[in-house]
Design a protein around this motif. Structure first.
Motif, PDB file in Angstrom:
ATOM      1  N   UNK A   1       1.018  -1.236   0.165  1.00 20.45           N
ATOM      2  CA  UNK A   1      -0.005   0.058  -0.046  1.00 20.45           C
ATOM      3  C   UNK A   1       0.784   1.136  -0.012  1.00 20.45           C
ATOM      4  N   UNK A   2       0.924   1.644  -1.124  1.00 25.99           N
ATOM      5  CA  UNK A   2       2.063   2.790  -1.399  1.00 25.99           C
ATOM      6  C   UNK A   2       2.079   4.047  -0.364  1.00 25.99           C
ATOM      7  N   UNK A   3       3.259   4.185   0.182  1.00 22.01           N
ATOM      8  CA  UNK A   3       3.499   4.959   1.387  1.00 22.01           C
ATOM      9  C   UNK A   3       3.419   6.504   0.808  1.00 22.01           C
ATOM     10  N   UNK A   4       3.850   6.642  -0.610  1.00 19.18           N
ATOM     11  CA  UNK A   4       3.624   7.753  -1.523  1.00 19.18           C
ATOM     12  C   UNK A   4       2.161   8.373  -1.616  1.00 19.18           C
ATOM     13  N   UNK A   5       0.976   7.396  -1.892  1.00 19.50           N
ATOM     14  CA  UNK A   5      -0.094   7.579  -2.166  1.00 19.50           C
ATOM     15  C   UNK A   5      -0.804   8.102  -0.670  1.00 19.50           C
ATOM     16  N   UNK A   6      -0.321   7.306   0.500  1.00 16.56           N
ATOM     17  CA  UNK A   6      -1.128   7.522   1.682  1.00 16.56           C
ATOM     18  C   UNK A   6      -0.443   9.038   2.124  1.00 16.56           C
ATOM     19  N   UNK A   7       0.764   9.504   1.834  1.00 14.86           N
ATOM     20  CA  UNK A   7       1.054  10.855   2.079  1.00 14.86           C
ATOM     21  C   UNK A   7       0.344  11.522   1.507  1.00 14.86           C
ATOM     22  N   UNK A   8      -0.030  11.562   0.138  1.00 13.41           N
ATOM     23  CA  UNK A   8      -0.793  12.372  -0.880  1.00 13.41           C
ATOM     24  C   UNK A   8      -2.117  12.761  -0.256  1.00 13.41           C
ATOM     25  N   UNK A   9      -2.738  11.427   0.610  1.00 14.69           N
ATOM     26  CA  UNK A   9      -3.957  11.534   0.952  1.00 14.69           C
ATOM     27  C   UNK A   9      -4.099  12.461   2.205  1.00 14.69           C
ATOM     28  N   UNK A  10      -2.886  12.156   3.008  1.00 15.45           N
ATOM     29  CA  UNK A  10      -2.905  12.991   4.217  1.00 15.45           C
ATOM     30  C   UNK A  10      -2.623  14.560   4.075  1.00 15.45           C
ATOM     31  N   UNK A  11      -1.954  14.904   2.682  1.00 19.34           N
ATOM     32  CA  UNK A  11      -2.210  16.160   2.443  1.00 19.34           C
ATOM     33  C   UNK A  11      -3.565  16.690   2.091  1.00 19.34           C
ATOM     34  N   UNK A  12      -4.480  15.694   1.612  1.00 14.39           N
ATOM     35  CA  UNK A  12      -5.766  16.208   1.492  1.00 14.39           C
ATOM     36  C   UNK A  12      -6.459  16.413   2.811  1.00 14.39           C
ATOM     37  N   UNK A  13      -6.235  15.303   3.796  1.00 11.14           N
ATOM     38  CA  UNK A  13      -7.012  15.289   5.217  1.00 11.14           C
ATOM     39  C   UNK A  13      -5.930  14.906   6.240  1.00 11.14           C
ATOM     40  N   UNK A  14      -5.211  15.668   6.748  1.00 17.80           N
ATOM     41  CA  UNK A  14      -4.079  15.401   7.604  1.00 17.80           C
ATOM     42  C   UNK A  14      -4.552  14.743   8.876  1.00 17.80           C
ATOM     43  N   UNK A  15      -5.859  14.504   8.921  1.00 16.72           N
ATOM     44  CA  UNK A  15      -6.457  13.742  10.204  1.00 16.72           C
ATOM     45  C   UNK A  15      -6.696  12.275  10.198  1.00 16.72           C
ATOM     46  N   UNK A  16      -6.340  11.801   8.843  1.00 20.55           N
ATOM     47  CA  UNK A  16      -6.558  10.460   8.366  1.00 20.55           C
ATOM     48  C   UNK A  16      -5.961   9.524   9.080  1.00 20.55           C
ATOM     49  N   UNK A  17      -6.486   8.623   9.756  1.00 17.89           N
ATOM     50  CA  UNK A  17      -5.513   7.439  10.417  1.00 17.89           C
ATOM     51  C   UNK A  17      -5.148   6.556   9.640  1.00 17.89           C
ATOM     52  N   UNK A  18      -4.271   5.613   9.969  1.00 11.68           N
ATOM     53  CA  UNK A  18      -4.071   4.413   9.041  1.00 11.68           C
ATOM     54  C   UNK A  18      -4.144   3.272   9.887  1.00 11.68           C
ATOM     55  N   UNK A  19      -4.169   2.029   9.372  1.00  9.80           N
ATOM     56  CA  UNK A  19      -4.303   0.864   9.942  1.00  9.80           C
ATOM     57  C   UNK A  19      -4.008  -0.395   9.107  1.00  9.80           C
ATOM     58  N   UNK A  20      -3.862  -1.392   9.787  1.00  5.59           N
ATOM     59  CA  UNK A  20      -3.930  -2.761   8.865  1.00  5.59           C
ATOM     60  C   UNK A  20      -5.195  -3.499   8.912  1.00  5.59           C
ATOM     61  N   UNK A  21      -5.326  -3.831   7.655  1.00  2.00           N
ATOM     62  CA  UNK A  21      -6.681  -4.591   7.310  1.00  2.00           C
ATOM     63  C   UNK A  21      -6.542  -5.990   7.099  1.00  2.00           C
ATOM     64  N   UNK A  22      -7.187  -6.669   7.843  1.00  3.28           N
ATOM     65  CA  UNK A  22      -7.450  -8.259   7.873  1.00  3.28           C
ATOM     66  C   UNK A  22      -8.560  -8.568   6.826  1.00  3.28           C
ATOM     67  N   UNK A  23      -8.151  -9.365   5.832  1.00  2.45           N
ATOM     68  CA  UNK A  23      -9.550 -10.106   4.953  1.00  2.45           C
ATOM     69  C   UNK A  23      -9.838 -11.289   5.547  1.00  2.45           C
ATOM     70  N   UNK A  24     -10.844 -11.290   6.020  1.00  3.68           N
ATOM     71  CA  UNK A  24     -11.549 -12.718   6.260  1.00  3.68           C
ATOM     72  C   UNK A  24     -12.286 -13.162   5.069  1.00  3.68           C
ATOM     73  N   UNK A  25     -12.654 -14.331   5.090  1.00  2.00           N
ATOM     74  CA  UNK A  25     -13.674 -14.974   4.015  1.00  2.00           C
ATOM     75  C   UNK A  25     -14.858 -14.302   3.904  1.00  2.00           C
ATOM     76  N   UNK A  26     -15.687 -14.174   5.167  1.00  2.00           N
ATOM     77  CA  UNK A  26     -16.887 -13.934   5.137  1.00  2.00           C
ATOM     78  C   UNK A  26     -17.694 -15.363   4.669  1.00  2.00           C
TER      79      UNK A  26
END
Ligand code: 8IG
Length: 275
Positions: A167-192
């Protein structure tokens, strides 16, 4: 044994099928090459409306290898959008989920089609359960990494793909330029398709997950394999089972998405502008 269901696609090379889908999209949209693809998950349905002008809309069910969506609240439209910066965005209004039983190839067909259509960037969105109580329903969270709990891969054979910084650190940084309050986290995919038990949510927490869902990880892997830069963003639509005393409902998911609509629409548009 193939893990594909008998949909008639299991003997077709998945990349050839994606090529056919991309050719269909090229022909029907009149757009020779798209730049960025977006996959809209639960709660994100209307969020791409601000990114530009829709120049063509296709029914996904008509595109080779795609299927009508299985989930209410997901729309099976594939749109070509022209952004104010002149970029061409391919908006996939729905995804095929692993729990539909069509096999992993079907799950990642949209991503492979986007790559074949020219997209160098992939934006994956989803609705998910949150493990952090501070993330109230309607909170968007950047995906920093994932844990694939599906026990499978979209890659077949000796395909050894590096997933460091998937998950591109570059693109996450761009997103935080749009909204500095954005948190980030690790996503676990379950099958459902069932949600987790509270014990499974505690397990996910202990192995390092912040978000639990039923999509995204397999698609991100296929995207990296296809050479795309990946951006992932979750909308926490509910606290994961046992984190809140309330039981989970799909209605709650739809509601949280609707309430968060204006914020996540502006966010997505802001991010696309910066790409
Ligand atoms: I929306 O709590 C949504 N999707 N696995 N768990 C899982 N998937 C989800 C959840 C959730 N909420």
């Amino acid at each position: 044994m193939s893990n594909e269901s008998s949909t008639g696609t299991q003997n077709t090379d998945p990349f050839a099928l994606a090529g056919e889908a991309a050719a269909y999209i090229r022909a029907r949209t009149g757009v020779e090459s798209h730049d960025v693809a977006l996959v809209l998950g639960s709660g994100w349905g209307a969020s791409a409306d601000l990114i530009g002008t829709t120049t063509a809309a296709l029914d996904a069910a008509d595109v080779p290898g795609f299927h009508a969506p299985a989930v209410p609240g997901h729309t099976g439209t594939i749109r070509s959008v022209l952004t104010p910066e002149g970029k061409r965005a391919l908006v996939l209004g729905a995804r095929t989920h692993f729990y539909e039983g069509r096999g992993v190839r079907s799950v990642v067909h949209g991503v492979r089609t986007a790559a074949a259509a020219g997209c160098k960037t992939l934006v994956l969105t989803n609705g998910c359960g949150g493990l952090n109580e501070a993330w109230t329903p309607g909170t968007p969270v950047l995906i920093s990494d994932h844990i694939n709990l599906t026990a499978t891969s979209p890659l077949e054979g000796a395909t050894f793909v590096d997933l460091t910084d998937l998950y591109s650190a570059r693109l996450r940084a761009l997103a935080r330029e749009v909204d500095p309050s954005l948190a980030e986290g690790v996503y676990a995919q379950f099958t459902g398709p069932h949600y987790e038990t509270p014990a499974e949510v505690q397990y996910a927490k202990r192995i390092g997950a912040d978000l639990v869902g039923m999509s995204t990880a397999l698609e991100a892997i296929a995207a990296r394999h296809a050479g795309m830069e990946v951006f992932g963003i979750s909308l926490v639509t509910n606290l994961a089972a046992g984190i809140s005393p309330e039981p989970l409902s799909h209605g709650e998911v739809i509601e949280a998405g609707a309430a968060a609509g204006p914020r996540i629409s502006a966010l997505l548009a802001g991010i696309i502008t910066k790409l």
